[in-house]
Write a protein that holds these residues in place. Structure first.
Motif, PDB file in Angstrom:
ATOM      1  N   SER A 116       0.803  -1.258   0.025  1.00 39.97           N
ATOM      2  CA  SER A 116       0.113  -0.124   0.064  1.00 39.97           C
ATOM      3  C   SER A 116       0.869   1.174   0.063  1.00 39.97           C
ATOM      4  O   SER A 116       1.833   1.394   0.732  1.00 39.97           O
ATOM      5  CB  SER A 116      -0.956   0.042   1.348  1.00 39.97           C
ATOM      6  OG  SER A 116      -1.662   1.226   1.087  1.00 39.97           O
ATOM      7  N   GLY A 117       0.667   2.320  -0.801  1.00 42.92           N
ATOM      8  CA  GLY A 117       1.119   3.477  -0.610  1.00 42.92           C
ATOM      9  C   GLY A 117       1.595   4.151  -1.942  1.00 42.92           C
ATOM     10  O   GLY A 117       2.427   5.050  -1.871  1.00 42.92           O
ATOM     11  N   LEU A 118       1.569   3.239  -3.110  1.00 43.17           N
ATOM     12  CA  LEU A 118       2.089   3.657  -4.508  1.00 43.17           C
ATOM     13  C   LEU A 118       1.401   5.121  -4.917  1.00 43.17           C
ATOM     14  O   LEU A 118       1.940   5.582  -6.011  1.00 43.17           O
ATOM     15  CB  LEU A 118       1.926   2.723  -5.581  1.00 43.17           C
ATOM     16  CG  LEU A 118       3.197   2.658  -6.296  1.00 43.17           C
ATOM     17  CD1 LEU A 118       4.371   2.432  -5.750  1.00 43.17           C
ATOM     18  CD2 LEU A 118       2.921   1.472  -7.382  1.00 43.17           C
ATOM     19  N   HIS A 119       0.096   5.234  -4.396  1.00 44.82           N
ATOM     20  CA  HIS A 119      -0.364   6.620  -4.740  1.00 44.82           C
ATOM     21  C   HIS A 119       0.282   7.882  -3.937  1.00 44.82           C
ATOM     22  O   HIS A 119      -0.053   8.817  -4.478  1.00 44.82           O
ATOM     23  CB  HIS A 119      -1.920   6.525  -4.304  1.00 44.82           C
ATOM     24  CG  HIS A 119      -2.169   6.384  -2.992  1.00 44.82           C
ATOM     25  ND1 HIS A 119      -1.729   5.522  -1.940  1.00 44.82           N
ATOM     26  CD2 HIS A 119      -2.572   7.326  -2.015  1.00 44.82           C
ATOM     27  CE1 HIS A 119      -1.930   5.526  -0.914  1.00 44.82           C
ATOM     28  NE2 HIS A 119      -2.811   6.834  -0.714  1.00 44.82           N
ATOM     29  N   LEU A 120       1.230   7.640  -3.193  1.00 43.49           N
ATOM     30  CA  LEU A 120       1.784   8.787  -2.547  1.00 43.49           C
ATOM     31  C   LEU A 120       2.982   9.171  -3.192  1.00 43.49           C
ATOM     32  O   LEU A 120       3.990   8.422  -3.622  1.00 43.49           O
ATOM     33  CB  LEU A 120       2.216   8.222  -1.018  1.00 43.49           C
ATOM     34  CG  LEU A 120       1.138   7.677   0.009  1.00 43.49           C
ATOM     35  CD1 LEU A 120       1.549   7.279   0.960  1.00 43.49           C
ATOM     36  CD2 LEU A 120      -0.080   8.898   0.135  1.00 43.49           C
TER      37      LEU A 120
ATOM     38  N   PRO B  74      10.125   1.588  -4.611  1.00 45.44           N
ATOM     39  CA  PRO B  74      10.285   0.331  -5.426  1.00 45.44           C
ATOM     40  C   PRO B  74       9.332  -0.610  -4.876  1.00 45.44           C
ATOM     41  O   PRO B  74       8.859  -0.532  -3.527  1.00 45.44           O
ATOM     42  CB  PRO B  74      11.584  -0.188  -5.208  1.00 45.44           C
ATOM     43  CG  PRO B  74      11.945   0.371  -3.778  1.00 45.44           C
ATOM     44  CD  PRO B  74      11.622   1.941  -3.784  1.00 45.44           C
ATOM     45  N   VAL B  75       8.539  -1.384  -5.544  1.00 47.58           N
ATOM     46  CA  VAL B  75       7.834  -2.380  -5.068  1.00 47.58           C
ATOM     47  C   VAL B  75       8.118  -3.768  -5.721  1.00 47.58           C
ATOM     48  O   VAL B  75       7.803  -4.347  -6.687  1.00 47.58           O
ATOM     49  CB  VAL B  75       6.263  -2.260  -5.593  1.00 47.58           C
ATOM     50  CG1 VAL B  75       5.414  -3.267  -4.787  1.00 47.58           C
ATOM     51  CG2 VAL B  75       5.779  -0.862  -5.035  1.00 47.58           C
TER      52      VAL B  75
ATOM     53  N   SER C 283       8.079  -6.804 -10.922  1.00 50.22           N
ATOM     54  CA  SER C 283       8.070  -5.600  -9.933  1.00 50.22           C
ATOM     55  C   SER C 283       7.735  -4.455 -10.458  1.00 50.22           C
ATOM     56  O   SER C 283       7.542  -4.444 -11.940  1.00 50.22           O
ATOM     57  CB  SER C 283       9.395  -5.662  -9.230  1.00 50.22           C
ATOM     58  OG  SER C 283      10.415  -5.598 -10.130  1.00 50.22           O
ATOM     59  N   VAL C 284       7.423  -3.571  -9.627  1.00 46.32           N
ATOM     60  CA  VAL C 284       7.166  -2.220 -10.173  1.00 46.32           C
ATOM     61  C   VAL C 284       7.789  -1.193  -9.337  1.00 46.32           C
ATOM     62  O   VAL C 284       8.333  -1.406  -8.452  1.00 46.32           O
ATOM     63  CB  VAL C 284       5.517  -2.151 -10.317  1.00 46.32           C
ATOM     64  CG1 VAL C 284       4.717  -2.930 -11.156  1.00 46.32           C
ATOM     65  CG2 VAL C 284       5.009  -2.274  -8.817  1.00 46.32           C
ATOM     66  N   ALA C 285       7.652  -0.029  -9.881  1.00 45.10           N
ATOM     67  CA  ALA C 285       8.127   1.201  -9.192  1.00 45.10           C
ATOM     68  C   ALA C 285       7.193   2.372  -9.563  1.00 45.10           C
ATOM     69  O   ALA C 285       6.978   2.503 -10.591  1.00 45.10           O
ATOM     70  CB  ALA C 285       9.778   1.142  -9.206  1.00 45.10           C
TER      71      ALA C 285
END
Length: 215
Positions: A59-63, A77-78, A92-94
């Motif tokens: 959670s938190g990629l919108h920040l 990074p995720v 993976s994503v970032a």
């Protein structure tokens, strides 16, 4: 007859590959867990019976990331370090945030190809092909544009707009790795000898000392 046998052999091989790569149960995953003694792909594996939804969640990629730094960008990074369930899955994503004229400096991902989508702003992006050509492939991207950076090649992204910019990237590894060129060359521990870098870059050693002092 030979062609029919070749066809059925092809079907058998492709079917076996599909089955092998299709995780049908949690037994086929290796969810990373620091408390487990079992290693797969360099990561310890969690007991499948203890796997839960949070092992596949972030959670938190919108920040927005904090871009108040020397280069004016921030990568969120995720990867497998953030989502244990990514282990062995090869993805993976970032999120990358850019201040006005912010830069994600030249770097490489030794284990992944990267595909980038611009969500906001305008980005100048590029990568350099391998020796001996060393050709720069570069383009200015707008919102909604997509660009690919092949695995292992040096690449960069720079915000060329007057407002903030945001991009999302996907990478073809759960642990793509990153080698920032300037940090690796001028910020190694211990330092690469200045005379070696001076000869490589064809500059005075004092210039090298100055760069090493910044990293």
């Amino acid at each position: 007859m030979a062609s029919q046998l070749l066809f059925f052999a092809f079907l058998a091989v492709t079917s076996s590959i599909a089955l092998a790569s299709d995780p049908s149960s949690l037994q086929d995953f290796c969810v990373a867990d620091a408390t487990s003694p079992v290693l797969v792909n360099g990561r310890v594996c969690k007991d499948p019976k203890l796997v839960e939804a949070n092992d596949f969640f972030f959670s938190g990629l919108h920040l927005a990331g904090n871009t108040s730094n020397a280069v004016g960008s921030r990568v969120t990074p995720v990867s497998v370090a953030q989502i244990g369930g990514l282990n062995t899955l090869g993805i993976s994503v970032a999120r990358i945030d850019f201040a006005p004229w912010g830069l994600n400096p030249p770097h490489t991902h030794p284990r992944a190809t990267e595909i980038l989508t611009v969500l906001e702003g305008s980005l100048k992006v590029g990568f350099v092909t391998s020796n001996p050509e060393n050709r720069l492939i570069s383009k200015v991207l707008q919102k909604g544009d997509v660009f690919v950076f092949p695995v292992g090649l040096v690449h960069f992204q720079q915000n060329v707009g007057h407002g903030n910019a945001v991009a999302i990237v996907a990478l073809s590894s759960q642990n793509p790795g990153v080698i920032a060129i300037a940090n690796a060359v001028f910020g190694s521990n211990p330092d690469i000898p200045a005379d070696i870098l001076a000869k490589a870059f064809q500059v005075d050693t004092n210039a090298i000392y100055g760069l090493q002092s910044k990293f």
